[in-house]
Structure formats: C-alpha cells, structure tokens
Design a protein around this motif. Structure first.
Motif, PDB file in Angstrom:
ATOM      1  N   VAL A  36     -10.056 -25.725  68.727  1.00 46.33           N
ATOM      2  CA  VAL A  36      -9.858 -25.945  67.292  1.00 46.33           C
ATOM      3  C   VAL A  36      -9.603 -24.631  66.567  1.00 46.33           C
ATOM      4  O   VAL A  36      -8.665 -24.502  65.772  1.00 46.33           O
ATOM      5  CB  VAL A  36     -11.098 -26.652  66.691  1.00 46.33           C
ATOM      6  N   TYR A  37     -10.408 -23.642  66.881  1.00 42.45           N
ATOM      7  CA  TYR A  37     -10.308 -22.376  66.164  1.00 42.45           C
ATOM      8  C   TYR A  37      -8.972 -21.685  66.439  1.00 42.45           C
ATOM      9  O   TYR A  37      -8.278 -21.259  65.515  1.00 42.45           O
ATOM     10  CB  TYR A  37     -11.487 -21.469  66.561  1.00 42.45           C
ATOM     11  N   PHE A  47     -14.575 -25.692  70.531  1.00 46.92           N
ATOM     12  CA  PHE A  47     -14.533 -24.685  69.469  1.00 46.92           C
ATOM     13  C   PHE A  47     -13.317 -23.791  69.659  1.00 46.92           C
ATOM     14  O   PHE A  47     -12.558 -23.549  68.729  1.00 46.92           O
ATOM     15  CB  PHE A  47     -15.799 -23.823  69.478  1.00 46.92           C
ATOM     16  N   PRO A  99     -19.296 -29.376  67.621  1.00 48.85           N
ATOM     17  CA  PRO A  99     -19.854 -29.252  68.970  1.00 48.85           C
ATOM     18  C   PRO A  99     -21.386 -29.108  68.961  1.00 48.85           C
ATOM     19  O   PRO A  99     -22.053 -29.642  69.839  1.00 48.85           O
ATOM     20  CB  PRO A  99     -19.210 -27.977  69.519  1.00 48.85           C
ATOM     21  N   ALA A 104     -15.539 -26.026  63.258  1.00 48.16           N
ATOM     22  CA  ALA A 104     -15.345 -26.006  64.709  1.00 48.16           C
ATOM     23  C   ALA A 104     -16.655 -25.650  65.412  1.00 48.16           C
ATOM     24  O   ALA A 104     -16.845 -25.962  66.583  1.00 48.16           O
ATOM     25  CB  ALA A 104     -14.255 -25.011  65.092  1.00 48.16           C
ATOM     26  N   ILE A 105     -17.554 -24.957  64.718  1.00 54.60           N
ATOM     27  CA  ILE A 105     -18.867 -24.683  65.296  1.00 54.60           C
ATOM     28  C   ILE A 105     -19.773 -25.887  65.111  1.00 54.60           C
ATOM     29  O   ILE A 105     -20.529 -26.272  65.988  1.00 54.60           O
ATOM     30  CB  ILE A 105     -19.512 -23.446  64.631  1.00 54.60           C
ATOM     31  N   THR A 165     -21.500 -30.812  78.601  1.00 56.50           N
ATOM     32  CA  THR A 165     -21.398 -30.945  77.150  1.00 56.50           C
ATOM     33  C   THR A 165     -21.396 -29.579  76.473  1.00 56.50           C
ATOM     34  O   THR A 165     -20.619 -29.329  75.542  1.00 56.50           O
ATOM     35  CB  THR A 165     -22.562 -31.773  76.605  1.00 56.50           C
ATOM     36  N   MET A 184     -26.179 -34.946  72.821  1.00 59.81           N
ATOM     37  CA  MET A 184     -26.191 -35.071  74.277  1.00 59.81           C
ATOM     38  C   MET A 184     -27.574 -34.749  74.828  1.00 59.81           C
ATOM     39  O   MET A 184     -28.006 -35.333  75.827  1.00 59.81           O
ATOM     40  CB  MET A 184     -25.130 -34.142  74.871  1.00 59.81           C
ATOM     41  N   GLU A 230     -22.722 -32.386  68.730  1.00 60.50           N
ATOM     42  CA  GLU A 230     -22.497 -33.117  69.984  1.00 60.50           C
ATOM     43  C   GLU A 230     -23.496 -32.699  71.045  1.00 60.50           C
ATOM     44  O   GLU A 230     -24.032 -33.546  71.777  1.00 60.50           O
ATOM     45  CB  GLU A 230     -21.067 -32.881  70.483  1.00 60.50           C
ATOM     46  N   VAL A 231     -23.734 -31.390  71.148  1.00 63.50           N
ATOM     47  CA  VAL A 231     -24.684 -30.906  72.157  1.00 63.50           C
ATOM     48  C   VAL A 231     -26.076 -31.462  71.854  1.00 63.50           C
ATOM     49  O   VAL A 231     -26.785 -31.936  72.750  1.00 63.50           O
ATOM     50  CB  VAL A 231     -24.690 -29.362  72.191  1.00 63.50           C
ATOM     51  N   GLY A 290     -18.449 -28.071  74.339  1.00 63.56           N
ATOM     52  CA  GLY A 290     -18.636 -27.599  72.964  1.00 63.56           C
ATOM     53  C   GLY A 290     -17.926 -26.280  72.747  1.00 63.56           C
ATOM     54  O   GLY A 290     -17.176 -26.098  71.781  1.00 63.56           O
ATOM     55  N   LYS A 319     -13.307 -22.568  61.140  1.00 65.52           N
ATOM     56  CA  LYS A 319     -14.233 -21.997  62.116  1.00 65.52           C
ATOM     57  C   LYS A 319     -15.614 -22.626  61.945  1.00 65.52           C
ATOM     58  O   LYS A 319     -16.254 -23.012  62.912  1.00 65.52           O
ATOM     59  CB  LYS A 319     -14.300 -20.489  61.875  1.00 65.52           C
TER      60      LYS A 319
END
Lengths: 606, 584
Positions: free
Chosen positions: B77-78, B74, A272, A268-269, B66, A279, A275-276, B70, A265
C-alpha cells in the motif's frame, strides 16, 4: 515606515472540508436537543429502521450458530435431510438480512435527505429575514457553507450516525453475551485482544484526523494556487516570472504529495495492525479451543462459530470510532447552524403592523439618528420632508451617510432614534411587504440575477405580461437593443460583461423598476463610466422614472442635482445645507464652492 | 488505451518501488491462499485427530503468516501510494510548466475552469488508477485465479459452485455504477444550481428585499432543493438495493458450500476442515471481486482523464525563442510595424498591412470597435502572439530575433481586468522584480497613488489581498497594477485607460497615475477616454484589422467620419464628483 520583506506566499484559506476538521466539544445537550427535534417528524421511520436493524443484528447472530449446529449435529451424525433443512434455514436468514438491510437503507436515506431538505429550506427562509447588518458582517461564503457543509454533517449524524451507533452497540453487546453463553473461557480469552484494539483505534483516529485535515488543506491550497495562476497566466508571462512561479508551485505541489503519502502510511499501518490483533484472537481460539475439543469440553462446530463471531466483533469497534468523528463534527456544525437559526431578525412585523393603502407619497424624516451595533454614530438628527411627486437629491462625500438614509427609508435597518413616516404613518407600523412593494429601488451597482433578460425585468412583478415588459424596456430605452439580440428577451444574462455592457445592465435595472411601478423611488445613481451615447439614454430613462414619483436620489450627476426640487448636502451624518440648486448657489456655502471647483472643470472638458 | 499506456510511462522513474510493491502483492496473495488451508489443517488434523503438536505448529504458522502479511501489505500500500503520488506530482508540474509556456492563442481558447479541472481532478483520477487502481485490479484477478486453482484441486464441484457467483458480482457492480454515475453527476449539477441561487440571492439582497420578492425567491429555492432531494433518493435507492445484494450473493454460495459440502463430508468425500477452508476462501474473495467491478468502470473514466491531460501536454507553444536568440539590449523605445499581418491558426486575417512608425516617448492611442484588432496590435509587441506576416522592430531589432524574456522585461502592461495574486500587497507590486528594495516598492506605490491607502491598511504593505486580490476594491487593484508596471521601469508601456466602476475621485487619481506612468516611455493606449485621444501623439483608428485613419485629434475630428463617430459613441467623458472626494 518599515515593513518586513517576505517572499513566502500565502494562498487562500482552506475552505474545503473545514466543517469536518473541528476539535470541539463532543457533546452539548442543547445542540443535541435542537438537532433531535428534526427527527421528531420521522419518529415512526426511525423506529422502523431501528426495528430492521435489531432484526438484522439478530440474524447476524443466528447464522453462525446454525452453521455450528450443522457441523456438530447433522454432519457429525450423517443426517442428510437435517443438513438440507438447516442449509435452507441459513439461506432464509440471509434472504431476510438482505431484505431487512435493503428496506432499512431506503428508510434511512429518505429520513436523511428529508432532514437535509428541511434544514436547507429553513436556513434559506431565515436568510430572507435576517437583518442586513448580519449579512454585512458574515460573508456570503460562510452562509453558503452553513447550508452545504454544516447541514451535511448534521444530517450524516442524524440519519446514519445515531442508528449506526445504536446498531454497533447492540451488536457488540449481543455478540459478547452470545460468546460468553457458548463458552465463557474461550470468550474471555478472545476478549483479551479487545483493549489493544480499542487502544490502536483511538491512537490511529487521533493521528488520522490531523493527517486527513492536512491532506484536505494542502489539496485546497493546491487548487487555490492553480486556479489563481491559471487566471493570472497572462500576467506571469507578461512579467516573465515563469521560473519563480514554477518553483513556488512545486513547493505547494510537493507538500500536497507528502501530506497524502503520510495519511496513506498511517492507514497502511493501521489495517495490518488490526488484522494481526484479530488473528491473535483467532489463533487463541484455535489453540485453546482445540485443546478443549481434545478434552471433550468443546465441539469443532463451536470453534467454527467462535471464529465467525470473532470476525464480527471487531467491525463495530472500528465503526464506533468513525461515529465519534461524525458526532464531533455534527456538534460543531449544529452549533453554527443553531447560532444562525436562533438569531432573531431585528426588523419584523408585529401584531399591530398594518397594510398601507396605495401610497400618496409624502415622506418625512423627523430627527432620525442611526448608529451601528458597535455604537459608531452614522446619522444624527436628520429631518426633512419630501412632498408627493417631488425629487430630493442627496449629495456629499462617500461615507457621509447618504446610502444609510436610503436604507432606512426601505427599512433595511431600523432607525435608532427619531421617526420616519410615509403619508403620516410611522414606518414601524407598516407591514414590511406592504411598504417595500410600493417602494422602488435602483442600486448603484447594476445587479442582475442569472437568468434571462426578461426574467430580470420581471423580477419585481413576476406576473407581468410580455407587453408590459416590453413597455417598461421601451421606457428604459433598452428595448431596441434587446430586440436586436438573436434570443431577444430570452437572452441569458452572462457573468461579467460577457454579453451586456455596464450601461446596458443599468438600463435593464431601470426597466425592472419601471415595471414594478413604485410610488416612491429610491435611486442610487451609478458612478461607473459608460460611453456618451448610453449615458444619454440612461439620463432619459431616469427622467422618465422620476416623473410623477416621490423620489430620493443619491446624486452623482449634474443634471439630476440641477433638476431636483430639493438638495440635501450631507456630511458626517448631518444635513449641512439644503435648498434648490439656485438657492444653494446663492448661499455661496459648501455646495456652491464644490460646484464651482469640480463641476465647472468637467463641464469645460466635455 | 494508448493514453493509459502513456500514463503508465510516468511510473517509470519509480520502477523499483513498483517492482517491490508487486512482489509484496504476490507474496500477500500466497499468504491469503495458504491461510484457509492452515485453518483446514488445524481443524482436520490438529483438532479432529487430536494432534497437539500439529495444532501448535499450525497456529504458530498462522500467526507468522499474518504478521508477514501485515508487513507485506503495508509495503504494498505504501509503495503504491508513493509511486502514484509521485506520478501525480510530476504530472502536475509538467502541466503547470506547459501552461506557462503556451502562448496567448492557447489561453484565449482554453477555459480556466477546464484547465483547472484537468490539473486537479483529472490528474487525481490518474493518480488513483496508477496507485490503488491497477494494483487493486491485479490483486483481484490474481487472487481470483489463485483461489480458483486451489479450489479446483481441492474439490471440483464445490469450486464451480463457489466461483460461479463471482462474475455475477462483477457484472452487478458494473451495471450499478453505470446506472448511478449520471445520477451523481446530475445531483452535482443541481447542487451547483442551488448554490448559485443562494449566492445570488444574498448578493442581491437589497434588490430582493427592495422589491419584496422574498416569497418568489423562496419558491424558486424550494424547487431547486426538492430537485436535489429527488435525485439523491434515486441514487440512494439504487445503492440500497445493490450493496446488500452483493453480500447476499456471496452468502448464497456459502450456504451451497455448507449444503453440498456437508453432504460430501457425510459421504466422507471431504473433510470438515476443507469445508471450513472453502468458506474462508469465498468470504475473502468478495471484496477484491467487488473492487474489480469498480475498477473496470474507473478505467474508462481514467482514459478520458488521461486524454484530457495529454491534450494540454501535447499542445505546441506558438511563441518560442529562436535558436541562438540574442538578448535585447536596453532600448530607447522606437517601434516599427512593417506591413504586419496576423491570423489565428486556420482563421482569417485579424490584422493586415499594419504599418506605422513610433518615436521613443510618444503616446499612441488605438481606437476602434470591439473586435477590430486593436488589442491584437498591443499583444503582438511582447510576442504574446507571433506575427504571421511582416515584422515588428524595436530600435531596429526584430522582436522575433531576441529572447522573449529580455523583450518582455522592457515592456510594462496595465490592462483593465486587473489580475492580482493572493499574497501581500508588497509581493504584488514587486511581482515582476521580486528583488526590489522597500524604498523602490514605496516609490512605485507613491507614483501610482497607492501609497496612502496601503498605509491606511492594518498590515500596510504586508496586507494580504485575498484570492485574486478580492479584498481590495477595483480602484485599489488598478493602482497596484500601475505600481507593478512602474517598478519594472519599462521602456514600452501597453495600457488600457478605462477605469472600472470606481468613484470619480479615485478615477482622477488613477488617471493622474497613468499619466505619470507614461512620461518618458513609448506608450500604446487602448483609448476609452476623451482626454487620452486629445493628448495622443498619434491616433490609429482600427477597423476590420486595418488602419482606417491616423493622425492627431484635431485633424481627425474634421477629416474622419469613422473617428468622429467613435469619438462620440464610444469614449467616456471626463466627469467630476459632486463633493464625493472621500478616498482622496
């Protein structure tokens, strides 16, 4: 007495990955210096890989610029041959990058694996001379994990971490410089996301480290639990505790599952988020850059180049946070390895140590004292002599100090007072190898190494011929058994008593010592039970071994004590009685008393 | 493949999460396909044509996409990981429970290490394949196909050029893994060999030093160490070449795009934005495509893992409760073997025609060479195996007609290989009756001559015994096992009277404890000692699965040659120590 009732189970400590889970000092110059000296022999290779790395970074910087030129100059002007040339140039850059990267990886792996190899070898050599008291204190598991885990992370830092860190820093700085040179305004705009990225990375790595430590611990708990329960499955079934054990296992299983989900988790946070953020920078470049193109202060190609540089800017930041973890782990590992390597063996040869010629066999203990490091006295004022070719037996309760006397003669430990002499030469003056190669030892527990039976008999004299091995096995009354085995002397020794019984192991140990043909023998008689027949064989083999040798026997057998030339009764680290069996019986003291109450009962039964 | 399909079945309870994860995956892919288009549009329309409104709009879209991507990634994957961990959790529980239900004949043939590896690393591999594995494969394929469609529609020639390199990357990745796997395996084995060498060297330190063999040991160690170096370098060389090569291949296609595409831009067949977009498409494909190569390789391994796990789950337990089995009431301890025979599945008879009668409270000594079947007789009573012929009755109850739990609860077992669990001494003693009071635990420990040494420990009964009880000595473990059996207050006792290497005083303590344990119970003893057979009410001499002699010591020693031979060649004499009475 009182004790708490607890139903919780505790299963083994988490040993897996412990060396990565430290939160100690990030930097310690002393340890760093120690670690760096392993790199010294490879300074050329390190320089080479640094060179490749710099070239690689340079190439990585050049290609976006070339692409920009292609778009702004050649495509915009419709210059076809110029475009072809620049494409070829880009291709050349990529080819060079590939070759440089390939070469650098090979050089680095070579250095890394060489260092790993050296450090392991050094540790092993050091283990061979470290004092026995050190080995007693530290578990075998710890010493092995120094050699596998700690050395592994140190190597990771030296061979990859350091170079990667340099490379990341170089890359980061040069991208920043190039971007600033191309367009200061756009560059500064892009850099505004950097602090947020660094912040996110720092926050994440802190949490992630704990999370991943939890997953490693919970998974090692799970494995430990399973291993033990599979091992004890028959007990579980015999006691019909399946239900309870299932529930307990589910708990362990569940916490492993949850720890893993939590760790995922987090990451997974994290990705992104990064990435944001990246971006955001891209969008800023596109928007403000676009406006600048409109104002004719920027070209389209520049924007493309900027996007490309930006995408290369963030990787080094991620990598650097990774390197910090490696760094910290390596520091802790280095500290532990250094502790061992810097430890001086307490027993070693000095410049005036001498080789002793073939020993005649006179042993003298002269007022010998011994105490442990914490000053617990073990032996006090031990004096006795063994004339050549005679047998002295040590008897007394466990913990009285009998084994210590034997260990002192082997110089496994150093006497803290008094003197031990062999043929009149003080033990401290004799070279350790010269001493031990003329002494033979038969340990109480029949210890055999993995390998064949022949390998084990040859252990003390690896160059012995087959005929000599067989002769020794015959003398130890084990040849007949070995030759009946399908593979004979090449039969592997399996763990436990899978193919050799305890008694047979004892006989092989005796053959090993017979083959080594020592001048002085130290024998700790086995206490474990073997059947009557093997018992008889062992007795015969021992008698053969004792014949014509100066012997110190820690005696547990009636026959040995009766035949000994001298018996020392040891209690609380002192000699309380000594003499032959007859003399001691006649004395009617401690020995006589115990002999009557204990030996006679056992005699009556057999 | 069947095995893998069956693994997928384990995802069924989590189907909602799976569906949502795949929806997330689909949407992320769409976002990934749209992003380069937006960038192209920004370049072509927003910047080149100076349309500030379109520029702003597209940039905001890009940001929005984007952010959405994101959140979606998430979610993907989670959720995927939650499903996979759930699958592994359920699977492990299932394996564990299955192992508990399988009878001794299964565990006789299974190796503990193998079972452990299946429950840990094999299940872990399946967890990875049901999680990131399959979804990663799908992701790579979907992205590849989606990109292909978009690119073909944009520009056929460039599409062919950019995609041509992808299959090559997959093939290179696969052949690399196929080459390097055996090398990794070899290194693992070599490391294990080195570790064993070090371990044994340290354990036998007094032998090594006593024989002054340090130089030989160092030479042997160096050999092991160098082998590892050679193997590591082989693996390193392969990876040092392959990893940069894959990146290089991807880069070649970007160069060709620049060249061919640039040419088309010049000829006005393509916009500059489309060129930039093409580049982005190719770069974002590299990693998913590399993963396809990896996953294709993993699939094969996962199938092998699945087969190994299902092999356990599909094993049938040979010993089960009969339908409608009754509880066995508390018995007095009469035991009858009526023409009992036993053979392992498909094997020849291990026992045949075993018939004897035992009154409650008697001691029966079983004697015979290794492999004669004496342990099998003992194992049949608690139904660790089921008889293949004849019947065993306790107080007249056929043991196959009663519940296993009620049967085993009345049988206590102390075998030579003492198995303890890695918790406290108290928990080990109370293993069969966790609800026992402190007083009961202490009483059992006292009777087993264990109370004194337990009290001498820093944490007393709360002392942790270490994995498998390794913090205790052999003699201490044995006494804990005796206390554990005593606490059950069993009606029937099965034991092995051998004492492993302990000093003579401890041995006497253990013998005394065993004698106390036997009082008032029917006891079957695998006899290793002279004293046991002398005291036995009935001695059964077993050879080749049959009773070859029976009676008491005094009769047998005169009448039976087999008995006399075993008596002298196998049994341990009683021994006393020379003043060695420390642990008393």
């Amino acid at each position: 007495m009182t004790f708490n009732i607890s139903t919780s189970s505790f299963h083994g400590p988490a040993h897996m990955g412990q060396y990565r889970d430290v939160t100690g000092k990030v930097f310690d110059w002393d340890i760093m210096r120690l670690l760096l000296h392993y790199l010294v022999p490879y300074r050329l290779q390190m320089a080479e890989s640094l060179l490749w790395m710099l070239i690689g970074s340079g190439l990585a910087l050049v290609t976006p610029y070339l692409t920009k030129q292609a778009i702004d100059v050649y495509i915009a002007q419709g210059n076809y041959s110029g475009l072809a040339w620049i494409a070829l140039l880009v291709l050349l850059c990529y080819t060079l990058s590939f070759l440089v990267d390939w070469r650098r990886r090979i050089v680095m792996s070579k250095v890394g694996n060489k260092i790993l190899n050296t450090m392991r070898g050094e540790l092993f050599r050091h283990y061979q001379v470290l004092s026995m008291s050190f080995l007693d204190q530290h578990g075998i598991g710890t010493l092995i994990s120094r050699m596998l885990g700690d050395v592994g992370v140190i190597n990771e830092l030296l061979s990859q971490g350091l170079v990667a860190m340099l490379s990341d820093i170089v890359m980061l700085v040069s991208i920043i410089v190039v971007m600033l040179a191309l367009s200061p305004r756009l560059a500064l705009l892009t850099f505004t996301v950097l602090p947020f990225m660094v912040l996110a990375t720092v926050l994440f790595s802190k949490k992630a480290r704990t999370a991943y430590r939890d997953t490693r611990m919970s998974s090692s708990n799970l494995t430990g639990r399973l291993a033990e329960d599979i091992d004890g499955m028959r007990v579980i079934q015999a006691f019909t505790e399946e239900g309870r054990m299932s529930r307990e296992f589910e708990t362990v299983n569940r916490s492993n599952r949850d720890a893993n989900i939590y760790a995922i988790k987090l990451s997974a946070i994290f990705s992104p988020t990064m990435e944001v953020l990246s971006m955001l920078a891209t969008c800023a470049i596109l928007w403000f850059g676009g406006r600048m193109v409109e104002g004719n202060t920027l070209t389209v190609g520049m924007i493309v180049a900027f996007l490309s540089y930006t995408s290369r800017l963030f990787q080094p930041i991620l990598d650097l946070s990774q390197v910090m973890n490696t760094w910290q782990a390596a520091m802790a590992g280095g500290e532990r390895v250094a502790q061992i390597l810097q430890l001086e063996p307490d027993i070693k040869d000095t410049s005036d140590s001498i080789d002793i010629p073939s020993i005649v066999g006179q042993v003298d203990f002269d007022g010998v004292d011994f105490q442990y490091l914490d000053n617990t006295p073990v032996l006090h004022n031990i004096s006795f002599s063994i004339p050549p070719r005679q047998t002295t037996a040590l008897v007394g309760p466990t913990g009285a100090g009998k084994s210590t006397i034997a260990s002192l003669l082997l110089r496994f430990y150093e006497a803290s007072g008094g003197e031990i002499r062999i043929d009149g030469v003080p033990l401290k003056k004799i070279k350790i190898t010269s001493l031990r190669s003329q002494l033979g030892v038969v340990p109480q527990e029949p210890f055999l190494f993995p390998g064949t039976i022949g390998y084990n008999i040859r252990f003390g004299r690896p160059d012995a011929s087959d005929a000599e091995v067989i002769q020794a096995a015959r003398a130890a009354r084990i040849h007949d058994y070995i030759s009946e085995l399908p593979q004979g002397y090449d039969t592997p020794v399996l763990e436990g008593s899978a193919n050799l019984s305890l008694g047979q192991r004892q006989l092989i140990c005796l053959a090993r010592t017979i083959l080594a043909s020592p001048h002085i023998l130290i024998l700790d008689e086995a206490t474990s039970n073997v059947d009557l027949r093997t018992e008889g064989l062992i007795q015969e083999a021992v008698e053969q071994l004792l014949e014509g040798r100066t012997s110190l026997v820690i005696a547990h057998r009636l026959a040995t004590v009766q035949h000994a030339d001298n018996i020392l009764v040891i209690d609380h680290g002192e000699i309380v009685e000594q003499g032959t069996h007859r003399e001691l019986l006649a004395k009617n003291g401690v020995y006589a008393h115990l002999y009557q109450t204990q030996f006679l009962t056992s005699e009556a039964m057999t | 493949m069947k095995a893998l399909v069956r693994v997928m079945g384990y995802m069924r309870p989590f189907w909602r999460s799976v569906v949502v994860a795949y929806i997330c995956l689909g949407l992320t892919t769409v976002a990934r396909l749209v992003t380069p288009q937006l960038i192209g549009r920004i370049v072509d329309v927003g910047i080149t044509q100076n349309r500030a409104d379109i520029l702003l709009q597209s940039v905001l879209y890009l940001l929005g996409i984007t952010a959405a991507q994101g959140i979606l990634s998430f979610g993907q994957v989670y959720l995927t990981e939650r499903v996979a961990q759930g699958v592994a959790y359920n699977m492990r529980n299932e394996v564990y429970n299955k192992l508990q239900s399988l009878s001794f004949s299964y565990h006789d043939h299974a190796q503990g290490g193998q079972l452990l590896a299946r429950a840990t690393s094999d299940v872990e591999r399946l967890q990875r394949i049901t999680g990131r594995g399959i979804i990663g494969l799908v992701e790579g394929i979907v992205l590849l196909i989606g990109t292909a469609i978009v690119l073909v529609r944009m520009n056929l020639l460039l599409a062919i050029i950019s995609l041509a390199v992808m299959p090559i990357i997959i093939i290179i990745m696969r052949s690399y893994l196929i080459k390097v796997h055996p090398i990794w395996k070899l290194r693992q084995d070599q490391t294990a060999i080195m570790t064993t060498r070090v371990e044994q060297n340290l354990r036998g330190v007094s032998v090594v030093r006593g024989f002054a063999q340090e130089p030989t040991e160092i030479a042997r160690f160096d050999q092991d160490n160098n082998n590892i170096y050679e193997t590591s370098m082989r693996a390193a060389k392969a990876s040092a070449f392959t990893m940069p090569l894959i990146i290089f291949l991807a880069m070649i296609s970007t160069v060709v795009i620049l060249w061919v595409g640039g040419d088309q831009v010049i000829k006005q067949q393509l916009t500059i934005g489309a060129l930039v977009a093409f580049n982005s498409y190719v770069l974002q494909l590299v990693n998913p495509v590399r993963r396809i190569g990896l996953l294709l390789t993993n699939l094969g391994e996962s199938r092998a893992s699945a087969e190994r796990v299902f092999e356990i789950l599909d094993s049938r337990s040979e010993v089960e409760n009969q339908p409608g089995a009754a509880e066995l009431p508390r018995i007095s301890g009469r035991v009858d073997f009526d023409n009992v025979s036993f053979c392992y599945l498909g094997g020849k008879n291990v026992l045949s025609n075993i018939t004897f009668h035992v009154e409650s409270g008697q001691v029966i000594a079983l004697l015979g060479p290794t492999g004669s079947g004496k342990s099998t007789i003992i194992n049949l009573i608690p139904r660790f195996y089921d008889v293949t012929g004849g019947a065993i009755t306790l107080d007249g109850y056929n043991i196959r007609d009663v519940t296993i739990e009620s049967l085993r609860n009345q049988i206590g077992i102390v075998l030579q290989e003492t198995r303890l669990f890695g918790n406290t001494i108290r928990e080990n003693i109370a293993f069969g009756r966790p609800e026992s009071t402190d007083a009961e635990v202490i009483a059992a420990a006292k009777a087993a001559a264990a109370h004194d040494f337990i009290q001498g420990m820093p944490d007393g009964y709360q002392t942790l015994v270490g994995e498998r009880g390794e913090m205790l000595s052999g003699g201490q473990r044995q006494r804990i096992a005796i206390a554990r059996a005593l606490l059950l207050d069993p009606r029937i006792l099965l034991l092995d009277d051998a004492t492993s290497s302990v000093d003579t005083d401890t041995e006497q303590l253990i013998q005394a404890a065993l004698k106390r344990l036997m009082v008032g119970r029917t006891s079957f003893v695998i006899a290793q000692r002279v004293s046991t057979v002398r005291q036995a009410d009935l001695i059964l001499v077993i050879d080749h699965g049959q009773i070859v002699a029976r009676g008491k010591h005094k009769e047998l020693i005169k009448q039976s040659g087999v008995y006399a031979d075993i008596y002298y060649r196998q049994l341990q004499p009683e021994r006393a120590s020379i003043m060695d009475r420390s642990n008393a």
